[in-house]
Write a protein that holds these residues in place. Sequence first.
Motif, short mmCIF file in Angstrom:
data_model
loop_
_atom_site.label_atom_id
_atom_site.label_comp_id
_atom_site.label_asym_id
_atom_site.label_seq_id
_atom_site.Cartn_x
_atom_site.Cartn_y
_atom_site.Cartn_z
N ALA A 1 0.85 -1.19 0.00
CA ALA A 1 0.00 0.00 0.00
C ALA A 1 0.88 1.24 0.00
O ALA A 1 2.00 1.22 0.52
CB ALA A 1 -0.94 0.00 1.21
N ALA A 2 0.37 2.30 -0.59
CA ALA A 2 1.01 3.61 -0.57
C ALA A 2 0.07 4.58 0.13
O ALA A 2 -1.15 4.53 -0.09
CB ALA A 2 1.32 4.08 -1.99
N TRP A 3 0.62 5.44 0.96
CA TRP A 3 -0.21 6.30 1.82
C TRP A 3 0.36 7.71 1.85
O TRP A 3 1.58 7.91 1.81
CB TRP A 3 -0.24 5.71 3.24
N LYS A 4 -0.54 8.70 1.88
CA LYS A 4 -0.16 10.10 1.98
C LYS A 4 -0.71 10.69 3.27
O LYS A 4 -1.58 10.11 3.91
CB LYS A 4 -0.69 10.90 0.78
N ASP A 5 -0.19 11.86 3.63
CA ASP A 5 -0.62 12.52 4.87
C ASP A 5 -2.07 12.98 4.82
O ASP A 5 -2.68 13.20 5.87
CB ASP A 5 0.29 13.73 5.17
N ASP A 6 -2.63 13.17 3.65
CA ASP A 6 -4.03 13.56 3.55
C ASP A 6 -4.98 12.36 3.65
O ASP A 6 -6.16 12.48 3.33
CB ASP A 6 -4.28 14.31 2.24
N ARG A 7 -4.44 11.19 4.09
CA ARG A 7 -5.19 9.95 4.33
C ARG A 7 -5.67 9.27 3.05
O ARG A 7 -6.51 8.38 3.12
CB ARG A 7 -6.37 10.21 5.28
N SER A 8 -5.17 9.70 1.94
CA SER A 8 -5.46 8.96 0.70
C SER A 8 -4.45 7.83 0.55
O SER A 8 -3.27 7.97 0.89
CB SER A 8 -5.38 9.90 -0.50
N ALA A 9 -4.92 6.69 0.07
CA ALA A 9 -4.07 5.50 -0.02
C ALA A 9 -4.33 4.79 -1.33
O ALA A 9 -5.39 4.92 -1.94
CB ALA A 9 -4.33 4.55 1.16
N GLY A 10 -3.34 4.04 -1.75
CA GLY A 10 -3.46 3.18 -2.92
C GLY A 10 -3.12 1.75 -2.54
O GLY A 10 -2.13 1.50 -1.86
N LEU A 11 -3.96 0.81 -2.95
CA LEU A 11 -3.78 -0.59 -2.63
C LEU A 11 -3.35 -1.35 -3.87
O LEU A 11 -3.84 -1.08 -4.97
CB LEU A 11 -5.07 -1.19 -2.07
N GLY A 12 -2.44 -2.30 -3.71
CA GLY A 12 -1.98 -3.10 -4.83
C GLY A 12 -1.66 -4.52 -4.39
O GLY A 12 -1.13 -4.73 -3.29
N TRP A 13 -2.00 -5.50 -5.23
CA TRP A 13 -1.67 -6.90 -4.94
C TRP A 13 -1.36 -7.62 -6.24
O TRP A 13 -1.86 -7.27 -7.32
CB TRP A 13 -2.82 -7.59 -4.19
#
Length: 552
Positions: free
Chosen positions: A433-445
């Motif tokens: 997962a990738a995460w930013k301080d504005d609480r947006s995230a990206g999920l990958g598998w």
Amino acid sequence: MKIWSISFTFSMSQLTTEYICRKKKKTHYRVVEILALVAKVAWRVFFDTDSLISKTIGPKLGFRESMTDLSSCGAPISSSWALKSLYWGLELIRANIAWKVGFPSKLRVWKDRWIEGECLAQLIDSQFHNRIDNSLVVGELQSASRDWNLSGFDFDLGMDVRKKIYATFIPLTNTCDAAYWNLSKDGRYSVKTGYYAALASNLSRSSTRTDVDRMNPQIVSFCKGRLWKLPISLKWRLFIWKFLANALPLGIGFLKRKLNYNIFCTLCQSSDDMVETANHLFMDCKFAQSLWFGCQLGLKSSAGIDIDVRIWFINWINYFVKSDNSRSLIFTLVATLWRIWCCRNEMVFRKQCHSPLLALRCVVEDVQGMHEAAEWKLNSGGSAEGRDVIPADDNDRTAYLETDMVQMCRNCFPFWIVGQSGCDSVFRMKCDAAWKDDRSAGLGWLILDMYGVRCGEGSLPFMAASPLQAEGIAMLHGLRWARENRILHIHLDTDCLNLVLQMIGAELPDMDISFLLNEIKSEIVYFHCCSLSYCPRGVNRIAHSLARRALL
């Protein structure tokens, strides 16, 4: 709560908690230890539903599933002292309690702390407080698809508040709301955190500051962090801790307590009677000055320097940490400080006066002994405690002494959760997962077969409250994708070590992902064979790129 005691007339009397915690004449602050201990009992009765005391006393007190109403009321007027003391401890818990959102949630939207430990009324602008509906519950904001529906508000909450709400995890199964202690990582109440919360609260605060309040923040930060990471023996660590906390039995302490002991420095050979303080003994004394200048460091601690010796010591430690030969320099600094204290005790208790030359010889022997102990630990166990360079960051997550379970995880050892090892045609799933301080995230598998051929992948944008929560959500969605595609023999790879340790039970789960871990474990049950292991970031690059693509 009443405590029995024997008075001077040898008659039994009862002392109430109000009498014990009354304002003292000499100390000028109340006994907060009693409040912290009573709050521990109140936590077990009202919130720890699995404990025996909650199952026995809870029904007698009108125990209910939802603790929001019970925690907002007080003890009945005609109740006993024991019950009043429980509600007195409950007031401390109410001031520092937060809630994990269940489904459907019965929490109050505006009054309960359910948004990252804060209530919604504290996050919005004060001009909208007159438009608050106190009867609104969190369950009315949850949709059947486990999403947040904020269209019912007739005013703008703000983008930051909306992101915090969207990042709050909603369980997929029907789960009751769970209360947790907001001052600890695992969400459990402890007497230590309750003590500091009672000091900061109005329940036990006095107008006069205590010794804890007057302590320098730099000293407090050093005692909580870097002190216990120094590569020195435990004896020296305890000595430094007492030295920094002003807990050494010096003459100034005898003078304040009006004890009939020698309050003057015994190492000074001058005619002037100098009161023994920490600054004088370890920095201004002629004996101490000769040792600091004659040791390997060659420090000049001349008298008249307007600085606390504890701050002076911490500044040198922070400076030596950044050098290449940090271990040798720190050994010499601590050994010199220790030898000054030993020479002082020899003079006080045995009337033996040591020369500075003999004391410097003892310093060299102490440093050599510490080098030999560090080398022996490094050669025998391979411990990181024998490293020459100490991490300059106090928040370094790499501990000096790691448990066997952590070492097994770092060596990518697989832990079997469901099924048995040796299954044929086991697929491998890498999630990140990738995460930013504005609480947006990206999920990958990414799904690989037994030959390493890519047979499936997925990515998804999401909202998460923390990077650890984003890693757990990526694993959960990857497991769902695999189950929907009939992949029931799978091995999980993640580069998040904390998630692996909490999944296998080596660490207590964080409250941020407590519900999420239950969702992952309930999803794993559907698989015939499932295992989990930690993998380095370099091995998980493809899943990380998928997560970054979904984040952008």
